[in-house]
Write an enzyme that holds these catalytic residues in place. Structure first.
Site, PDB file in Angstrom:
ATOM      1  N   LEU A  30      14.292  23.943  17.834  1.00 15.68           N
ATOM      2  CA  LEU A  30      15.587  23.420  18.270  1.00 15.68           C
ATOM      3  C   LEU A  30      16.279  24.453  19.142  1.00 15.68           C
ATOM      4  O   LEU A  30      16.708  25.498  18.659  1.00 15.68           O
ATOM      5  CB  LEU A  30      16.456  23.085  17.049  1.00 15.68           C
ATOM      6  N   GLU A  81       7.195  33.230  21.733  1.00 14.85           N
ATOM      7  CA  GLU A  81       6.160  32.667  22.600  1.00 14.85           C
ATOM      8  C   GLU A  81       5.510  33.742  23.464  1.00 14.85           C
ATOM      9  O   GLU A  81       4.312  33.693  23.728  1.00 14.85           O
ATOM     10  CB  GLU A  81       6.790  31.573  23.476  1.00 14.85           C
ATOM     11  N   ARG A 137      18.994  16.868  28.127  1.00 13.52           N
ATOM     12  CA  ARG A 137      18.041  15.748  28.230  1.00 13.52           C
ATOM     13  C   ARG A 137      18.391  14.660  27.226  1.00 13.52           C
ATOM     14  O   ARG A 137      18.771  14.966  26.087  1.00 13.52           O
ATOM     15  CB  ARG A 137      16.610  16.219  27.961  1.00 13.52           C
ATOM     16  N   HIS A 189       6.238  22.994  24.034  1.00 14.31           N
ATOM     17  CA  HIS A 189       6.595  24.051  23.071  1.00 14.31           C
ATOM     18  C   HIS A 189       5.415  24.364  22.150  1.00 14.31           C
ATOM     19  O   HIS A 189       5.611  24.860  21.027  1.00 14.31           O
ATOM     20  CB  HIS A 189       7.783  23.653  22.161  1.00 14.31           C
ATOM     21  N   ARG A 218      26.947  26.073  20.671  1.00 13.46           N
ATOM     22  CA  ARG A 218      28.074  26.879  20.186  1.00 13.46           C
ATOM     23  C   ARG A 218      29.395  26.298  20.674  1.00 13.46           C
ATOM     24  O   ARG A 218      30.357  26.179  19.923  1.00 13.46           O
ATOM     25  CB  ARG A 218      27.938  28.325  20.675  1.00 13.46           C
ATOM     26  N   ASN A 258       6.699  34.226  33.023  1.00 14.67           N
ATOM     27  CA  ASN A 258       7.135  32.829  32.900  1.00 14.67           C
ATOM     28  C   ASN A 258       7.837  32.485  34.217  1.00 14.67           C
ATOM     29  O   ASN A 258       9.005  32.836  34.411  1.00 14.67           O
ATOM     30  CB  ASN A 258       8.072  32.685  31.706  1.00 14.67           C
ATOM     31  N   LEU A 295      18.756  27.443  18.508  1.00 15.19           N
ATOM     32  CA  LEU A 295      19.621  26.743  17.558  1.00 15.19           C
ATOM     33  C   LEU A 295      19.015  26.736  16.141  1.00 15.19           C
ATOM     34  O   LEU A 295      19.723  26.950  15.162  1.00 15.19           O
ATOM     35  CB  LEU A 295      19.842  25.317  18.062  1.00 15.19           C
ATOM     36  N   ASN A 303      17.733  24.746  23.630  1.00 13.00           N
ATOM     37  CA  ASN A 303      18.262  23.924  24.710  1.00 13.00           C
ATOM     38  C   ASN A 303      17.325  22.733  24.923  1.00 13.00           C
ATOM     39  O   ASN A 303      17.753  21.609  25.132  1.00 13.00           O
ATOM     40  CB  ASN A 303      18.412  24.776  25.964  1.00 13.00           C
ATOM     41  N   GLY A 304      16.017  23.000  24.855  1.00 13.12           N
ATOM     42  CA  GLY A 304      15.009  21.945  24.742  1.00 13.12           C
ATOM     43  C   GLY A 304      14.585  21.904  23.282  1.00 13.12           C
ATOM     44  O   GLY A 304      14.457  22.961  22.662  1.00 13.12           O
ATOM     45  N   ARG A 352       2.733  31.794  31.273  1.00 13.29           N
ATOM     46  CA  ARG A 352       3.091  30.549  30.605  1.00 13.29           C
ATOM     47  C   ARG A 352       2.912  29.431  31.632  1.00 13.29           C
ATOM     48  O   ARG A 352       3.458  29.480  32.732  1.00 13.29           O
ATOM     49  CB  ARG A 352       4.551  30.614  30.164  1.00 13.29           C
TER      50      ARG A 352
HETATM   51  P1  AMP Z   1      16.906  28.354  23.353  1.00  7.20           P
HETATM   52  O1  AMP Z   1      16.686  27.272  24.349  1.00  7.20           O
HETATM   53  O2  AMP Z   1      15.844  28.444  22.315  1.00  7.20           O
HETATM   54  O3  AMP Z   1      17.225  29.685  23.971  1.00  7.20           O
HETATM   55  O4  AMP Z   1      18.244  27.940  22.522  1.00  7.20           O
HETATM   56  C1  AMP Z   1      19.488  27.814  23.148  1.00  7.20           C
HETATM   57  C2  AMP Z   1      20.409  27.042  22.237  1.00  7.20           C
HETATM   58  O5  AMP Z   1      20.585  27.743  21.005  1.00  7.20           O
HETATM   59  C3  AMP Z   1      21.805  26.869  22.845  1.00  7.20           C
HETATM   60  O6  AMP Z   1      22.228  25.531  22.777  1.00  7.20           O
HETATM   61  C4  AMP Z   1      22.675  27.714  21.967  1.00  7.20           C
HETATM   62  O7  AMP Z   1      23.926  27.164  21.792  1.00  7.20           O
HETATM   63  C5  AMP Z   1      21.951  27.702  20.642  1.00  7.20           C
HETATM   64  N1  AMP Z   1      22.395  28.877  19.902  1.00  7.20           N
HETATM   65  C6  AMP Z   1      22.107  30.146  20.146  1.00  7.20           C
HETATM   66  N2  AMP Z   1      22.786  30.954  19.285  1.00  7.20           N
HETATM   67  C7  AMP Z   1      23.533  30.143  18.504  1.00  7.20           C
HETATM   68  C8  AMP Z   1      24.451  30.328  17.426  1.00  7.20           C
HETATM   69  N3  AMP Z   1      24.742  31.547  16.999  1.00  7.20           N
HETATM   70  N4  AMP Z   1      25.014  29.228  16.860  1.00  7.20           N
HETATM   71  C9  AMP Z   1      24.723  28.005  17.298  1.00  7.20           C
HETATM   72  N5  AMP Z   1      23.879  27.758  18.314  1.00  7.20           N
HETATM   73  C10 AMP Z   1      23.279  28.807  18.897  1.00  7.20           C
END
Ligand code: AMP
Length: 399
Positions: free
Chosen positions: A210, A385, A242, A181, A286, A7, A333, A212-213, A92
Site C-alpha cells: 500500500l 525492492e 489511479r 510490484h 497523510r 530505476n 502507507l 502511492n500505487g 527495474r
Molecule cells: P510509496 O509509494 O510506497 O512511497 O508510498 C507513498 C504513500 O505512503 C503516500 O501516500 C504517503 O502518504 C504514505 N505515507 C508515507 N508515510 C506515511 C505516514 N507516516 N502516515 C500515513 N501515510 C504515509
C-alpha cells in the site's frame, strides 16, 4: 562486489549503489527533469561526504548516467575511486509480459523482448530501455540485469489471469492480468515465511503493498496465485491518483459527455482519480488523513473507499486460498499508516483476524502486530525492492 541499481522513468532516474559484501547502500540519488532542465541529487551514505544537489544539463538518460558516475567517483562526493569498482548494474523493468518469470542477464535478445512488451507497458518500458541503453553506452562491458515488476506474478493460474472477454484478445495481443510490484510481494512474502517459521509448501499469505500505487497478492506455497493489478497498474485497488477497477461503461459516458479521447480518459483514470479524485485534497494519505480529522467529509469518504476495497480483497484472497497464515502490510502507507491498518482489519474478527493496537503503533519497522486470539498473523514488513534487484543482479552475474 558493488552493484548499481537503476530505476529509470521517462524524465527521472533513481539510483542506489550497493556494497553486496555487506548488502548496504553506499550512495543513492536521483536525476530529475531529464530532457528538460536537469537536476541531480546525490547522497553519499557510507563515508560522511556531503550531499550534492544542483541543476545541471541532462538532455538524455546517457548524460544522466554520466553525471551519476561522475559523482560516485568524484573526490568531493564520491564513494568509489573508479568505474571499475561497479561490478554490475541491475535495472527495474516494469513489464516483462509472458516472456520473463525471473530476472535475466541483459543481451540483445532480452532488449528485443522488453521492446516487444512496450504495447503492454507504454509508459514505463521505453524509459526502462533508455536507462539500459544509457548504461551500455557509458559503461560498456559492465554486465546488466533486468528485474521485472511482473515476474513474480507469472505463476498465477490461468483462471486468475484470463479476462472474461473474447479469448482471441489474449491470443492476439496478450491481454491478460500480469500484476506489478512483484519484487516487493516476493521480498515481503519471503520474510513473512521466516517470521512464521514455516516452509513455503502449504503456506498462504496475503501481501498488501500500500503506497502511492497499491496492490495485494495472494501467495500460496511461496508462489503468487492472484494479484489485484492487471494488464496495467491501473486495475484493482483505488490508489493515490489511479481509479483502480471501475465499470468500463464509465469510459464511454465520459467520452460522450466530455468529448475526451481514450488517452485523455486514461490520463484522468491514472492521474486525477483514486483518493485524490474522491477527496479533492491530495494523493498523499497523510494530507487526506489530516483533512478527514478536520472534518472534511470527502477526505473521509476517500479513506473509507480505499480501506473497504483492501478489506474486500483480503476476504476474496482468503476464499481463494482457503484461509491465510499471515497478512503483510508494506510500502509507504502499509509501513507507516497505523490508522489505515487498523481500519482495514476492523471487523475481520469473524475471519480470525485482529491486531494489537499497541504493537500496531509502529512506523517503518518490521513487527508482528497480531492481536490476542487472532488465528491469522498480521505483520508490518518494510519492503526493499532495490535490495532484491541488487541480490538478483549479483546472483545472475556470479553464475
Ligand atoms: P510509496 O509509494 O510506497 O512511497 O508510498 C507513498 C504513500 O505512503 C503516500 O501516500 C504517503 O502518504 C504514505 N505515507 C508515507 N508515510 C506515511 C505516514 N507516516 N502516515 C500515513 N501515510 C504515509
Amino acid at each position: 562486489m558493488n552493484v548499481l541499481v537503476i530505476n529509470a522513468g521517462s524524465s527521472s532516474l533513481k539510483y542506489q549503489l550497493f556494497d553486496m559484501d555487506t548488502e548496504t547502500v553506499v550512495a543513492k540519488g536521483v536525476c530529475e527533469r531529464i530532457g528538460i532542465d536537469g537536476r541531480l541529487t546525490h547522497k553519499p551514505v557510507s563515508n560522511g561526504k556531503p550531499e550534492f544537489k544542483a541543476e545541471l544539463p541532462l538532455p538524455t538518460h546517457a548524460e544522466a548516467i554520466n553525471a551519476v558516475i561522475e559523482k560516485l567517483t568524484s573526490p568531493e562526493y564520491g564513494v568509489i575511486s573508479s568505474l571499475k569498482e561497479i561490478g554490475a548494474v541491475g535495472h527495474r523493468v516494469l513489464h516483462g509480459g509472458q516472456k520473463f518469470s525471473e530476472s535475466v542477464l541483459i543481451n540483445d535478445t532480452v532488449i528485443a523482448a522488453i521492446t516487444e512488451c512496450i504495447p503492454l507497458g507504454p509508459l514505463h518500458n521505453p524509459a526502462n530501455l533508455m536507462g539500459i541503453k544509457a548504461c551500455q553506452k557509458v559503461m560498456p562491458g559492465v554486465p546488466q540485469v533486468a528485474v521485472f515488476d511482473t515476474a513474480f506474478h507469472q505463476t498465477m493460474p490461468k483462471h486468475a489471469y484470463i479476462y472474461p472477454i473474447p479469448y482471441s484478445y489474449y491470443e492476439k495481443y496478450g491481454l491478460r492480468r500480469y500484476g506489478f510490484h512483484g519484487t516487493s510481494h516476493r521480498y515481503v512474502s519471503k520474510i513473512a515465511l521466516e517470521m512464521l517459521g514455516i516452509p513455503a509448501a502449504g503456506s498462504r499469505l496475503i501481501t498488501c503493498h500500500l503506497g502511492n500505487g497499491s496492490s495485494l497478492a495472494a501467495v500460496k506455497d511461496g508462489k503468487c496465485v492472484d494479484t489485484t493489478m492487471g494488464l496495467s497498474p491501473l486495475e484493482g485497488l483505488p490508489m493515490g491518483t489511479r481509479s483502480g477497477s471501475i465499470d468500463p461503461t464509465i469510459l464511454s459516458v465520459m467520452a460522450a459527455n466530455e468529448g475526451l479521447t481514450i488517452n485523455q480518459i486514461l490520463d484522468v483514470l491514472n492521474k486525477e482519480s483514486g483518493v485524490l479524485g474522491v477527496s479533492g485534497v491530495s494523493s498523499d494519505f497523510r494530507d487526506i488523513e489530516q483533512a478527514a480529522h478536520e472534518g472534511n467529509a470527502r477526505a473521509e469518504l476517500a479513506l473509507d473507499i480505499f480501506d473497504y476495497d483492501v478489506k474486500k480483497y483480503i476476504g476474496a484472497y482468503m476464499a481463494a486460498m482457503g484461509g491465510a497464515d499471515a497478512i503483510v502490510f508494506t510500502a509507504g502507507l502499509g509501513e507507516n499508516g497505523p490508522e489505515t491498518r487498523e481500519r482495514i482489519v476492523a471487523g475481520l474478527e469473524p475471519l480470525g483476524i485482529c491486531i494489537d493496537k499497541e504493537q500496531n503503533n509502529v512506523r517503518g519497522q518490521q513487527r508482528d502486530i497480531t492481536g490476542k486470539g487472532s488465528k491469522v498473523k498480521v505483520f508490518v514488513i518494510p519492503t526493499n525492492e532495490e535490495l532484491v534487484i541488487a541480490r538478483d543482479t549479483k546472483e545472475i552475474v556470479g553464475k
